[in-house]
Write an enzyme that holds these catalytic residues in place. Sequence first.
Site, short mmCIF file in Angstrom:
data_model
loop_
_atom_site.label_atom_id
_atom_site.label_comp_id
_atom_site.label_asym_id
_atom_site.label_seq_id
_atom_site.Cartn_x
_atom_site.Cartn_y
_atom_site.Cartn_z
N GLY A 16 -32.08 8.51 25.93
CA GLY A 16 -30.52 8.82 26.68
C GLY A 16 -30.69 9.78 27.70
N PRO A 21 -37.41 7.77 25.88
CA PRO A 21 -36.80 7.68 26.92
C PRO A 21 -37.05 6.28 27.51
CG PRO A 21 -39.05 8.91 27.31
CD PRO A 21 -38.88 8.59 25.69
N GLY A 22 -35.88 5.91 28.17
CA GLY A 22 -36.18 4.34 29.06
C GLY A 22 -35.86 4.64 30.38
N ARG A 26 -25.28 -4.86 35.56
CA ARG A 26 -24.56 -3.49 34.97
C ARG A 26 -23.32 -3.20 35.69
NH1 ARG A 26 -26.47 0.93 36.08
NH2 ARG A 26 -26.16 1.69 34.13
N TYR A 61 -20.77 -2.62 32.77
CA TYR A 61 -20.39 -1.23 32.43
C TYR A 61 -19.59 -0.71 33.63
CZ TYR A 61 -24.75 -1.73 29.67
OH TYR A 61 -25.66 -2.01 28.63
N CYS A 118 -19.94 -18.08 40.08
CA CYS A 118 -18.83 -18.46 40.07
C CYS A 118 -18.01 -17.94 38.88
CB CYS A 118 -18.60 -20.10 39.70
SG CYS A 118 -19.50 -20.83 41.14
N GLU A 119 -17.79 -16.60 39.17
CA GLU A 119 -17.10 -15.39 38.38
C GLU A 119 -16.40 -14.44 39.40
OE1 GLU A 119 -16.58 -15.54 35.01
OE2 GLU A 119 -18.35 -16.91 34.54
N TYR A 122 -32.53 -1.67 32.65
CA TYR A 122 -31.65 -2.52 32.30
C TYR A 122 -31.07 -3.52 33.65
CZ TYR A 122 -31.62 1.01 28.86
OH TYR A 122 -32.20 1.86 27.48
C1 LIG Z 1 -32.16 1.96 24.13
C2 LIG Z 1 -32.61 2.94 23.34
C3 LIG Z 1 -33.34 4.12 23.92
C4 LIG Z 1 -33.51 4.35 25.53
O1 LIG Z 1 -32.41 4.89 25.95
P1 LIG Z 1 -32.11 5.35 27.43
O2 LIG Z 1 -30.99 5.86 27.50
O3 LIG Z 1 -32.69 4.12 28.27
O4 LIG Z 1 -33.13 6.44 27.46
C5 LIG Z 1 -34.08 4.86 23.02
N1 LIG Z 1 -33.91 4.82 21.65
C6 LIG Z 1 -33.37 3.69 21.33
C7 LIG Z 1 -33.20 3.57 19.50
C8 LIG Z 1 -32.79 2.77 21.96
O5 LIG Z 1 -32.07 1.74 21.15
#
Ligand SMILES: *Cc1c(COP(=O)(O)O)cnc(C)c1O
Length: 427
Positions: free
Chosen positions: A239, A274-275, A312, A316, A342-343, A371
Site C-alpha cells: 500500500g 509492497p508492489g 488506470r 481509477y 472505440c470508447e 498495474y
Molecule cells: C495488491 C496487494 C498488495 C500490493 O499493494 P501495493 O499498493 O501495490 O503495495 C499487497 N498485499 C495484498 C494482499 C494485495 O492484494
Amino acid sequence: MDFFSYDQGAYCCEGIPLDRIAAEFGTPAYVYSEKTVTDHYQKLDRALAPVPHLICYSVKTNSNLAILAHMARLGSGFDIVSGGELYRVLKAGGDASKVVFAGVGKTTDEMRRSIESGIFMFNIESLPEAEALSGVARDMNRDVRVAVRINPDVSPDTHHYITTGKKETKFGLPIDRAMDVFRAIGRMDRLIPTAVHCHIGSQITEIDPYKETLEKIGPLIQQLRDEGFDIRYFNLGGGLGIIYKEESPQTAARFAESILPMVKPMNVELLMEPGRFVVGNAGVLLTRVLYIKDTGSKCFAIVDAGMNDLVRPTLYGAYHEILPVRQKSAKKKTYDVVGPVCETGDFFAKDRSIDEMHAGDLLAIKSAGAYGFVMASNYNTRPRPPEIWVSGGRPRIARRRETYEDLVSAECDGIESVLSDRTTFGG
Ligand SMILES: *Cc1c(COP(=O)(O)O)cnc(C)c1O
C-alpha cells in the site's frame, strides 16, 4: 535518484534515450528501469533492517518474469494471489519458502499446488476457506502455516476501488471476530495459526492509517498469545504510495521511523507486501502521436497506445504525467491525450497543458510500472505491447510484442469444428 531524466533534450531511461528504444522496439512499449527497482527495494529493506523482516513483493503489481527474477536475486519473497502467480514465481527462480498466498477465493487446486511447492504461508480470509485448506492439508499429510487476514476497519484516504481495510469491503475478517476465528482455526486439522495479516489499501501516502492499524493489532497479538497461540509473524501488507503528481508520500526511512517503535514490542518477524512502491515509478509507457485533431473546442492528441494498454486513467481516474521524449518547444498547449480504442473512456489525460506536439512525436507516460501491463487486454483485437527491461546500460526484450497469430491461436481449434459444422447455420 531518478533513473528517468532528460539528457541533452532527450528523455532517457538509465541514460538511454527513449527515442532510441522506440526506434528499435516500436511503440507502444513499456520500458522498465532495473536500477529503479533495485533502489526502491533496497531503500525499504534497509529501513526495516532494525527488525527481523521479509519483504514479499506483490506479484500482481507487475509480474513480468524479468522483474520477478530480479526481485529473487535481491532476496525478496513474493506475495501471490493466484496459482498462475505461483507458476510465474517458480519459473523466475523465486524461492517458494518465501511465498505468501493472499486472496478471498483460492481454489483447492491452487491450495494443493502451493502446499506441494512448499510455500511459506497462506493468508486466510474466511472460515470456509480455512476449512477447505485444512481438508487439502489433511489429504496431503502436511502441516500448513496460516495467517488470518484481519480487516482493522481503518480508511486510508485513497480511491474507493483500492481501499481494502474498511469493514464494508470483501477483504479479511472483522477485528472484533478475530479471537473466535483463531480459536476455530486452532481446532482445524493441520493448520498452524502463526500470523496476523492486514492489507488496508493501496497508494496510501499518509502514515496514520498504518499507525491506526498497528494500534489495533498490537493488543490483538497480545491477546492471542495469552490464549496460547504462537504468533511469530505480523504481515502489514503493501500500500505504500508513490508520487504520480504532487503527492508527498513518506519515504521508506520516514515510514520505518514511525512504525518500527510500534512493531518492536510486538516481538514478531515483520512481513511487508509492497508492489507499487517497488515498481510504480520504475516504468514508462512509450507512445507515439498519430494525429493532432483540433475540433475548435478541443485539441486531441491521438496516440498509438490505448486504454487496453494502460487502463488506470479511465478505471481509477488516475493521473499519469506525460512528457515529450524530445524537448522541442517551450510553448504549451492544452490537450486531451486519447487512444485509438472505440470508447469515450479511452484517454490518458484531459485538458492537460503539455509542450506543443505534432504527429510523429514520442511521449512518455510516466509511473506506468505498477498495474500497467498486468491490466492490459486485447480489447479491439490490439496486440499487447512489448516490455523492455533496461539493465546494465542495455535495453532487452522482457516480453515481445504480441502478434495477430498470438491473438487467435487459442481459438484456432475451435474455428475448425465450428466451420465443419456449417449445416447448423444453413451453410
Ligand atoms: C495488491 C496487494 C498488495 C500490493 O499493494 P501495493 O499498493 O501495490 O503495495 C499487497 N498485499 C495484498 C494482499 C494485495 O492484494
